[in-house]
Design a protein around this motif. Structure first.
Motif, PDB file in Angstrom:
ATOM      1  N   GLU A  95      47.799   0.495  24.705  1.00  0.00           N
ATOM      2  CA  GLU A  95      46.649  -0.343  24.989  1.00  0.00           C
ATOM      3  C   GLU A  95      46.495  -1.479  23.984  1.00  0.00           C
ATOM      4  O   GLU A  95      45.970  -2.528  24.303  1.00  0.00           O
ATOM      5  CB  GLU A  95      45.370   0.500  25.013  1.00  0.00           C
ATOM      6  CG  GLU A  95      45.195   1.306  26.293  1.00  0.00           C
ATOM      7  CD  GLU A  95      45.141   0.422  27.533  1.00  0.00           C
ATOM      8  OE1 GLU A  95      44.436  -0.605  27.485  1.00  0.00           O
ATOM      9  OE2 GLU A  95      45.799   0.725  28.522  1.00  0.00           O
ATOM     10  N   HIS A 102      50.221  -4.719  30.605  1.00  0.00           N
ATOM     11  CA  HIS A 102      49.383  -5.794  31.133  1.00  0.00           C
ATOM     12  C   HIS A 102      50.168  -6.797  31.973  1.00  0.00           C
ATOM     13  O   HIS A 102      49.566  -7.591  32.704  1.00  0.00           O
ATOM     14  CB  HIS A 102      48.685  -6.518  29.988  1.00  0.00           C
ATOM     15  CG  HIS A 102      47.805  -5.611  29.177  1.00  0.00           C
ATOM     16  ND1 HIS A 102      46.598  -5.152  29.626  1.00  0.00           N
ATOM     17  CD2 HIS A 102      47.992  -5.047  27.951  1.00  0.00           C
ATOM     18  CE1 HIS A 102      46.058  -4.355  28.713  1.00  0.00           C
ATOM     19  NE2 HIS A 102      46.884  -4.284  27.694  1.00  0.00           N
ATOM     20  N   VAL A 262      48.169 -12.801  32.555  1.00  0.00           N
ATOM     21  CA  VAL A 262      48.462 -11.822  31.491  1.00  0.00           C
ATOM     22  C   VAL A 262      47.705 -12.197  30.219  1.00  0.00           C
ATOM     23  O   VAL A 262      47.157 -11.332  29.529  1.00  0.00           O
ATOM     24  CB  VAL A 262      49.979 -11.746  31.225  1.00  0.00           C
ATOM     25  CG1 VAL A 262      50.266 -10.751  30.088  1.00  0.00           C
ATOM     26  CG2 VAL A 262      50.723 -11.332  32.494  1.00  0.00           C
ATOM     27  N   SER A 264      44.861 -13.638  30.007  1.00  0.00           N
ATOM     28  CA  SER A 264      43.452 -13.270  30.153  1.00  0.00           C
ATOM     29  C   SER A 264      43.252 -11.786  29.911  1.00  0.00           C
ATOM     30  O   SER A 264      42.237 -11.374  29.335  1.00  0.00           O
ATOM     31  CB  SER A 264      42.944 -13.664  31.544  1.00  0.00           C
ATOM     32  OG  SER A 264      43.541 -12.872  32.559  1.00  0.00           O
ATOM     33  N   ARG A 265      44.216 -10.972  30.321  1.00  0.00           N
ATOM     34  CA  ARG A 265      44.113  -9.529  30.073  1.00  0.00           C
ATOM     35  C   ARG A 265      44.239  -9.227  28.582  1.00  0.00           C
ATOM     36  O   ARG A 265      43.520  -8.376  28.047  1.00  0.00           O
ATOM     37  CB  ARG A 265      45.194  -8.795  30.863  1.00  0.00           C
ATOM     38  CG  ARG A 265      45.063  -8.944  32.374  1.00  0.00           C
ATOM     39  CD  ARG A 265      46.105  -8.115  33.096  1.00  0.00           C
ATOM     40  NE  ARG A 265      46.131  -8.448  34.516  1.00  0.00           N
ATOM     41  CZ  ARG A 265      47.171  -8.987  35.141  1.00  0.00           C
ATOM     42  NH1 ARG A 265      48.287  -9.252  34.469  1.00  0.00           N
ATOM     43  NH2 ARG A 265      47.122  -9.260  36.426  1.00  0.00           N
TER      44      ARG A 265
END
Length: 278
Positions: A95, A102, A262, A264-265
């Motif tokens: 994470e 992502h 990606v 933005s994630r």
């Protein structure tokens, strides 16, 4: 059993002042080599040669890593593989550092839309690592870059996009450092890479017009952290006749679109991490 490529020699490990610290540095370097051995694993002799250590030293370090469940030895082949603890640690890290987590959705979408091969590349000092490869349904594919492959900085569309996203002095220093490896891989490539890099900076996407493998072209776009540093790069690889100028414009637009998604994630992830710390 799939034969794994021979591992690249580990980066030189600085000599720590204390013996214990030196053992830790060597063990971590060895763990990285085992990981790069892929599904086929690596034998003791291969690991000793790649690490630049004696067989007894490597055996002793492997025993310590095995006791911590970081590596394991196949009883039949006697080759070493990553152990279950590395998988557990990887899930914990995913994470925070798992760009693949992502980017996978974007890669699948690009492969479906284009029919070509989509690659995710991340920086590793003066090298880059191909984290993932997802193939589209077009029957003729290029195999110049496979999952787990490490290449010198700037070699390949994704690697070139990463360089172009760096400050010019930093990128030039990486290219200079990687120059001997680039020359071994493809003699005379360095001057062409400098031209390709200049064009990538000007256009915002990197084109590899078959520099290493003739007929194998690639187009790459960098994925940036919120501070502007490159986190990775998405690229599309295809045979030359699928990389005409008109189609490259379409592919570049799709790559930019997915790279921004990606990003933005990753930005949302950074925001959440800061909230957790606060």
């Amino acid at each position: 059993m799939t034969e794994a490529p021979a591992p690249s020699p580990a980066a030189p490990v600085p000599e720590p002042a204390g013996g214990g610290a030196q053992a830790v540095a060597r063990a971590l370097s060895l763990l990285s080599l085992v990981g790069r051995g892929g599904s086929a694993g690596l034998g003791l002799t291969e690991l000793a040669g790649a690490a630049g250590l004696t067989r007894p030293t490597v055996r002793r370090l492997l025993l310590a890593l095995a006791a911590a469940r970081m590596v394991e030895q196949d009883r039949r082949t006697r080759r070493y593989h990553l152990g279950p603890e590395t998988y557990l640690l990887g899930t914990y890290a995913a994470e925070r550092h798992g760009i693949l987590h992502h980017a996978r959705e974007s890669m699948l979408r690009l492969a479906h839309e284009t029919g070509d091969t989509v690659l995710l590349t991340v920086p590793q000092g003066d090298h880059t690592l191909c984290l993932e490869r997802i193939e589209g349904d077009f029957p003729i594919r290029t195999h110049a870059l496979m999952r787990g492959d490490r290449k010198p900085a700037g070699v390949g569309a994704g690697a070139l996009a990463l360089l172009a996203a760096l400050p010019v002095p930093e990128a030039d220093a990486l290219l200079q450092k990687a120059a001997p490896l680039i020359e071994l891989l493809a003699p005379g490539l360095a001057p062409a890479l400098a031209d390709d890099l200049a064009r990538a900076r000007a256009t915002g996407e990197a084109l590899n017009p078959g520099r290493v493998v003739p007929g194998s072209w690639g187009l790459g776009v960098a994925i940036l952290w919120r501070d502007g540093r490159p986190a990775g790069a998405l690229s599309i690889a295809a045979i030359e006749n699928r990389m005409g100028e008109a189609r490259r414009t379409e592919l570049a637009a799709a790559l930019h679109r997915e790279a921004r998604l990606v990003e933005s994630r990753l930005a949302a992830l950074e925001t959440q991490q800061k909230r957790n710390i606060a």
